[in-house]
Design a protein around this motif. Structure first.
Motif, short mmCIF file in Angstrom:
data_model
loop_
_atom_site.label_atom_id
_atom_site.label_comp_id
_atom_site.label_asym_id
_atom_site.label_seq_id
_atom_site.Cartn_x
_atom_site.Cartn_y
_atom_site.Cartn_z
N ILE A 1 0.85 -1.20 0.00
CA ILE A 1 0.00 0.00 0.00
C ILE A 1 0.88 1.25 0.00
CG2 ILE A 1 -1.56 1.40 1.42
CD1 ILE A 1 -2.97 -1.15 2.26
N LEU A 2 1.86 1.27 0.93
CA LEU A 2 2.75 2.44 1.00
C LEU A 2 3.50 2.64 -0.31
CD1 LEU A 2 4.30 2.14 4.58
CD2 LEU A 2 2.56 3.75 3.77
N SER A 3 4.03 1.54 -0.85
CA SER A 3 4.82 1.65 -2.08
C SER A 3 3.99 2.20 -3.22
CB SER A 3 5.37 0.28 -2.48
OG SER A 3 6.15 -0.27 -1.44
N ALA A 4 2.76 1.69 -3.37
CA ALA A 4 1.91 2.12 -4.48
C ALA A 4 1.47 3.57 -4.27
CB ALA A 4 0.71 1.20 -4.60
N LEU A 5 1.16 3.90 -3.02
CA LEU A 5 0.72 5.26 -2.71
C LEU A 5 1.80 6.28 -3.06
CD1 LEU A 5 -2.02 5.82 -1.58
CD2 LEU A 5 -1.06 5.95 0.71
N PHE A 6 3.02 6.02 -2.58
CA PHE A 6 4.12 6.94 -2.85
C PHE A 6 4.44 6.99 -4.35
CE2 PHE A 6 4.99 6.77 1.73
CZ PHE A 6 5.26 8.11 1.96
N SER A 7 4.44 5.82 -4.99
CA SER A 7 4.76 5.81 -6.42
C SER A 7 3.80 6.69 -7.20
CB SER A 7 4.71 4.38 -6.98
OG SER A 7 5.63 3.56 -6.33
N VAL A 8 2.49 6.52 -6.94
CA VAL A 8 1.50 7.26 -7.72
C VAL A 8 1.51 8.74 -7.33
CG1 VAL A 8 -0.95 7.49 -8.27
CG2 VAL A 8 0.08 5.23 -8.12
N ALA A 9 1.59 9.01 -6.02
CA ALA A 9 1.55 10.41 -5.57
C ALA A 9 2.75 11.19 -6.12
CB ALA A 9 1.54 10.47 -4.05
N LEU A 10 3.93 10.58 -6.07
CA LEU A 10 5.12 11.28 -6.57
C LEU A 10 5.10 11.39 -8.09
CD1 LEU A 10 7.85 9.72 -4.25
CD2 LEU A 10 6.92 12.03 -4.17
N ALA A 11 4.39 10.47 -8.74
CA ALA A 11 4.34 10.50 -10.20
C ALA A 11 3.51 11.68 -10.70
CB ALA A 11 3.78 9.19 -10.74
N VAL A 12 2.57 12.16 -9.88
CA VAL A 12 1.67 13.23 -10.35
C VAL A 12 2.44 14.50 -10.74
CG1 VAL A 12 -0.23 14.75 -9.71
CG2 VAL A 12 -0.36 12.31 -9.18
N PRO A 13 3.24 15.08 -9.83
CA PRO A 13 3.96 16.30 -10.24
C PRO A 13 4.94 16.04 -11.38
CG PRO A 13 4.69 15.57 -8.07
CD PRO A 13 3.48 14.76 -8.41
N VAL A 14 5.55 14.85 -11.40
CA VAL A 14 6.53 14.57 -12.45
C VAL A 14 5.85 14.45 -13.81
CG1 VAL A 14 8.35 13.00 -13.21
CG2 VAL A 14 7.98 13.36 -10.77
N ALA A 15 4.75 13.69 -13.85
CA ALA A 15 4.04 13.51 -15.12
C ALA A 15 3.46 14.85 -15.59
CB ALA A 15 2.95 12.46 -14.97
N ARG A 16 2.95 15.65 -14.64
CA ARG A 16 2.38 16.93 -15.04
C ARG A 16 3.46 17.85 -15.62
NH1 ARG A 16 -0.28 20.68 -10.61
NH2 ARG A 16 1.90 20.63 -9.98
N ALA A 17 4.61 17.84 -14.96
CA ALA A 17 5.70 18.67 -15.46
C ALA A 17 6.14 18.21 -16.85
CB ALA A 17 6.88 18.60 -14.48
N LEU A 18 6.24 16.89 -17.01
CA LEU A 18 6.66 16.38 -18.32
C LEU A 18 5.60 16.67 -19.38
CD1 LEU A 18 8.27 12.98 -17.29
CD2 LEU A 18 9.45 14.92 -18.35
N ALA A 19 4.34 16.71 -18.97
CA ALA A 19 3.27 16.95 -19.93
C ALA A 19 3.25 18.40 -20.39
CB ALA A 19 1.92 16.56 -19.33
N ARG A 20 3.62 19.34 -19.50
CA ARG A 20 3.45 20.72 -19.93
C ARG A 20 4.75 21.44 -20.26
NH1 ARG A 20 0.71 23.18 -14.45
NH2 ARG A 20 2.56 23.14 -13.15
N ARG A 21 5.87 20.75 -20.12
CA ARG A 21 7.14 21.40 -20.50
C ARG A 21 7.68 20.80 -21.79
NH1 ARG A 21 6.32 25.64 -18.34
NH2 ARG A 21 5.56 25.36 -16.24
N ARG A 22 8.32 21.60 -22.56
CA ARG A 22 9.04 21.14 -23.75
C ARG A 22 10.48 21.55 -23.59
NH1 ARG A 22 5.45 18.87 -23.81
NH2 ARG A 22 3.67 18.60 -25.18
N PHE A 23 11.39 20.60 -23.66
CA PHE A 23 12.80 20.97 -23.59
C PHE A 23 13.61 19.94 -24.36
CE2 PHE A 23 11.44 18.58 -19.87
CZ PHE A 23 12.36 17.54 -19.80
N ALA A 24 14.81 20.34 -24.72
CA ALA A 24 15.66 19.45 -25.50
C ALA A 24 15.97 18.20 -24.68
CB ALA A 24 16.96 20.16 -25.86
N GLY A 25 15.88 17.03 -25.30
CA GLY A 25 16.20 15.79 -24.61
C GLY A 25 15.06 15.25 -23.79
N ARG A 26 13.86 15.88 -23.91
CA ARG A 26 12.73 15.44 -23.09
C ARG A 26 12.35 13.99 -23.42
NH1 ARG A 26 7.54 15.35 -24.56
NH2 ARG A 26 5.93 15.26 -22.95
N ALA A 27 12.25 13.68 -24.70
CA ALA A 27 11.85 12.32 -25.09
C ALA A 27 12.85 11.30 -24.57
CB ALA A 27 11.73 12.24 -26.61
N THR A 28 14.13 11.60 -24.73
CA THR A 28 15.17 10.68 -24.27
C THR A 28 15.10 10.49 -22.76
OG1 THR A 28 16.50 11.64 -26.01
CG2 THR A 28 17.63 10.17 -24.48
#
Lengths: 508, 328
Positions: A46-73
């Motif tokens: 439960i803890l592992s899944a909770l932290f994985s998903v919660a921490l993924a939110v800001p990261v995925a959002r940042a990756l979704a709205r930023r464009r920068f060189a090397g982003r795909a890689t």
């Protein structure tokens, strides 16, 4: 077709479980150690899944709205931990967080007390390391599935970042995040080596270790099967709870224009996004870098058998990817129709909820009377790997199919399109990205898996992870480290080819 | 799908060889048959004289091997099982897996006497804590180790043969006080790993000062890597012995070949392969015939070993003591 696959999957999990149960002479009751193992297993998952998903939110959002060189890689590379064999990843993590790790060296240099990684927090840290990449990718898929037209509309209406979060991102997360939580929770419930090593000892005993012990040292098939049934029960309960939390998606479709974000250009949000991406990249890539640094120099001195094993693993991975996509596509289409959705998804998730050792042993018992284990080693491994990839593939495919059907299903209907025509012109072009991701994920997961092959393989038939483990078992640590680098490169390479293949013509 | 074709290829090759010669199937653990293990050299040597096709089948570690034989029951292809240790013998006997070997085991070079009617030893070693020579204040028994602030990594007795060996070692040395030793050791144990490989990897990476392994482990570093920086701590309460054995599976269809293999097992052709491939002491080879470098190894004064039946009888209780002491 989809229903047939679901039945096949159900048989492939429950068949071996029944075979073990049938061979057992009665079921042994579970003792207090088993119960505390079950408690620990569920709690850490439960803890592992909770932290994985919660921490993924800001990261995925940042990756979704930023464009920068090397982003795909960067996105590709950040997927690496998920496909590494467990022991390689653990040694990589310890190179950073261990007693002699970079972090403690740094803390020591500035006179601060060191940190101790072993314990529940170490288990969760390692599981987040493995699963954050998956969570990020699944959420990112969700973000990228929000049509560009929506963001334009939002811009026209003068939406702030907060409005976008409330009206577009939050509903998307409520659709995608529960499913991501479920697969990560389930994969953590069958953790064994990671939990034990980073948990620091028998406090961190999981159900999977209890199963291992029952098979290997007690020859108590009844207890092993019973613990397998406990895993099935955990899966069903978790599946039901997730279904209850999740809301269906309703984002609609667009014309596949590249998304342009007009929001989040303020200094603060840029800083927040940049920090999220940088921290995630450091957390996920430093251990991988440690693995690379240790092994890269030995790559050219690897013995020939390792290269042969590598070739065998590549062929196996390609076959696994083929089987996995063939199995998951019809099942995902059936799930997307939404009739017995919860049931089907739970069946799909069973393949990672039940111990690979139980499934492998059961298959061994079932096949043994008809064929030599050596001759069935690679096909069985391919099939089991494909099944193990199924829940992840469903997670990627179902939302994509739902969106396509929601947006174009009625149009296709009114044009009288059905069967292959509809598949080719309506569905496949719209789920290309998810399909490529799925095939790549299945191939990469199969590449790094050291599961049932150990039960079946003859000495000359080792896969690359097995060969790497054999090197470790023969003191050949340097060769093993080099083999790990090869494994990493091949896994990422296979994933990259499929994932890119699914995104030709795509601007993201 | 190319894999089934490859798999079929393997079967064809195997059956082509089988057509000419009788096949002797030996089940063993995985590292024995790997390219770097004793398997390949032994196969070649035996096939030179036996007029047969010797086929090794590898299955995980010793416990996995027994588990596989148990699962296969009377349908097993195995003629010989090689790679169990004394902690697994009693279970193998209970399952009635093996038949009497009928050989007089002469010329054995074990530190103990051997008269098991079903199993013959092929190698042995002492469990020991391996450490770097630079380590200061090396403990000379478990008590000193427990009182020190040294950090060790061990294997789980529920999933690993060395782990089980350590459990027996503490029990053999301390009997009723084993629990208190484990309680005091708890803060020295960095972590517990599922198998030997992970533990040794952690030690080499600097995560621990010492790792549970064998007195012969430094020989690998010395001979294969020309690195003499590793040694073991000699414990004055004695070191627990691991004796690895082989036996004839009672459902064999090649009893004569199986007997010849066990005889061959105690000849120099087999025994001389062991030291630098399995990194253990051969069971029937005088010390003077050991490769250069083995004379530098620590040789314990006292050998501790439970009989197979004792070992099986005390295991559940010892495991519970271990689990309870380390779970606090």
């Amino acid at each position: 077709m989809g229903a047939a696959v679901a039945v096949l999957v159900l048989l492939a999990v429950l068949g071996p479980l029944s075979a073990v149960l049938w061979r057992a002479e009665g079921v042994t009751a579970l003792g207090p150690p088993d119960l505390s193992a079950i408690r620990f297993t569920i709690w850490q998952a439960i803890l592992s899944a909770l932290f994985s998903v919660a921490l993924a939110v800001p990261v995925a959002r940042a990756l979704a709205r930023r464009r920068f060189a090397g982003r795909a890689t960067l996105i590709e590379l950040m997927g690496a931990p998920f496909i590494l064999p467990v022991i390689v990843a653990v040694l990589g993590l310890l190179a950073i967080f261990g007693r002699r790790g970079v972090l403690n060296a740094g803390l020591g240099a500035v006179g601060l007390p060191g940190i101790e990684i072993y314990g529940l927090h170490g288990v969760v840290l390692a599981h987040v390391f493995f699963n954050l990449p998956l969570a990020v990718r699944l959420l990112l898929q969700g973000w990228l599935a929000i049509p560009a037209e929506r963001f334009r509309l939002a811009a026209t209406l003068g939406f702030t970042s907060r409005d976008i979060a409330r009206h577009m991102e939050w509903p998307m997360l409520r659709t995608v995040a529960p499913g991501a939580f479920l697969v990560i929770f389930l994969i953590c419930t069958t953790s064994f080596a990671v939990a034990l090593i980073l948990g620091g000892g028998p406090r961190a005993t999981t159900v999977e270790l209890a199963i291992y012990q029952a098979f290997r040292y007690e020859f108590d098939l009844g207890r092993a099967a019973l613990l397998g049934l406990v895993q099935v029960a955990i899966c069903i309960v978790a599946g039901a709870m997730v279904l209850w939390v999740r809301v269906p998606g309703g984002m609609g479709t667009g014309l596949d224009r590249p998304v342009e974000r007009y929001d989040g250009q303020g200094r603060l949000t840029r800083f927040v996004d940049g920090t999220a991406i940088a921290l995630a990249a450091l957390f996920l890539l430093l251990p991988i870098l440690a693995v690379l640094l240790k092994g890269a120099a030995g790559l050219w001195a690897l013995p020939g058998t390792v290269w042969q094993a590598a070739l065998r693993s590549i062929l196996l991975s390609l076959a696994t990817a083929g089987v996995a996509v063939t199995l998951s596509l019809p099942m995902a289409m059936l799930i997307a129709k939404g009739r017995v959705k919860g049931l089907l998804e739970t069946i799909g998730a069973l393949t990672i909820a039940v111990s690979p050792l139980v499934i492998g042993t059961g298959l061994f018992l079932m096949l043994r009377p008809y064929m030599a284990p050596q001759s069935s080693a690679l096909p069985v491994t391919g099939l089991v790997n494909a099944l193990a990839a199924l829940p992840f593939l469903l997670r990627a495919l179902v939302p994509a199919i739902e969106e396509a059907e929601a947006g174009y299903g009625r149009l296709a209907e009114s044009l009288g399109m059905s069967g292959w025509q509809r598949m080719r012109h309506v569905l496949l072009p719209r789920i290309r990205r998810a399909l490529g991701f799925s095939a790549g994920l299945a191939a990469a997961m199969s590449m790094g898996d050291l599961g049932v092959i150990t039960l079946f393989a003859a000495p000359q038939q080792g896969t690359l992870p097995l060969e790497m483990f054999r090197l470790m078992g023969s003191f050949r640590t340097h060769d093993a480290q080099a083999a790990a680098v090869l494994l990493l490169a091949l896994s990422l390479g296979l994933f990259w080819i499929f994932d890119r293949g699914g995104r030709v013509n795509a601007a993201t | 799908m190319k894999t089934p074709i490859i798999a079929t290829g393997f079967v064809l090759v195997a059956s082509a060889a089988a057509a000419q010669n009788p096949v002797l199937t030996v089940y063993t653990y995985d590292s024995f048959v790997s390219e770097w293990g004793p398997g390949p050299a032994i196969e070649e040597a035996f096939e030179e004289t036996c007029g047969c096709d010797l086929q090794f089948v590898g299955a995980g570690d010793g416990a996995a091997l027994l588990s596989r034989l148990f699962l296969e029951g009377a349908q097993t292809d195995a003629d010989v099982v090689l790679g169990l240790d004394t902690n697994l013998i009693a279970q193998a006997r209970e399952m009635a897996l093996v038949t009497d070997h009928g050989l007089s085991a002469e010329g054995l070079t074990l530190p103990i006497s051997w008269d098991d009617p079903q199993f013959l030893p092929y190698d042995w070693g002492y469990f020991a804590f391996v450490h770097r020579r630079t380590l200061e204040n090396v403990p000379s028994n478990f008590r000193e180790l427990a009182d020190s602030d040294l950090r060790i990594v061990i294997q789980d007795p529920r999933s690993s043969t060395p782990g089980l060996g350590l459990l027996m070692w503490v029990k053999a040395a301390y009997g009723d006080q084993a629990t208190s030793i484990w309680q005091d050791l708890a803060d020295n144990i960095v972590t517990v790993t599922p198998g030997w490989s992970e533990a040794y990897g952690l030690y080499l990476d600097g995560e621990a000062d010492m790792v549970l392994s064998y007195t012969t482990s430094p020989a690998y570093h010395l001979i294969a890597e020309e690195d003499d920086s590793h040694t073991v701590a000699a414990f004055d309460e004695g070191h627990y012995l691991q004796v690895e054995v082989a036996g004839i599976v009672n459902t064999t269809d090649q009893p004569d070949l199986a007997h010849r293999f066990l005889e061959f097992m105690l000849t120099p052709a087999f025994q001389s392969v062991i030291p630098t491939t399995n990194w253990m002491y051969p069971a029937a080879l005088p010390a003077s015939d050991l490769p250069e470098g083995f004379e530098t190894l620590v040789m314990p004064d006292t050998a501790l070993l439970f009989s197979p039946e004792q070992s099986q009888a005390i295991r559940p209780e010892a495991l519970e003591e271990w689990r309870a002491a380390l779970s606090q």
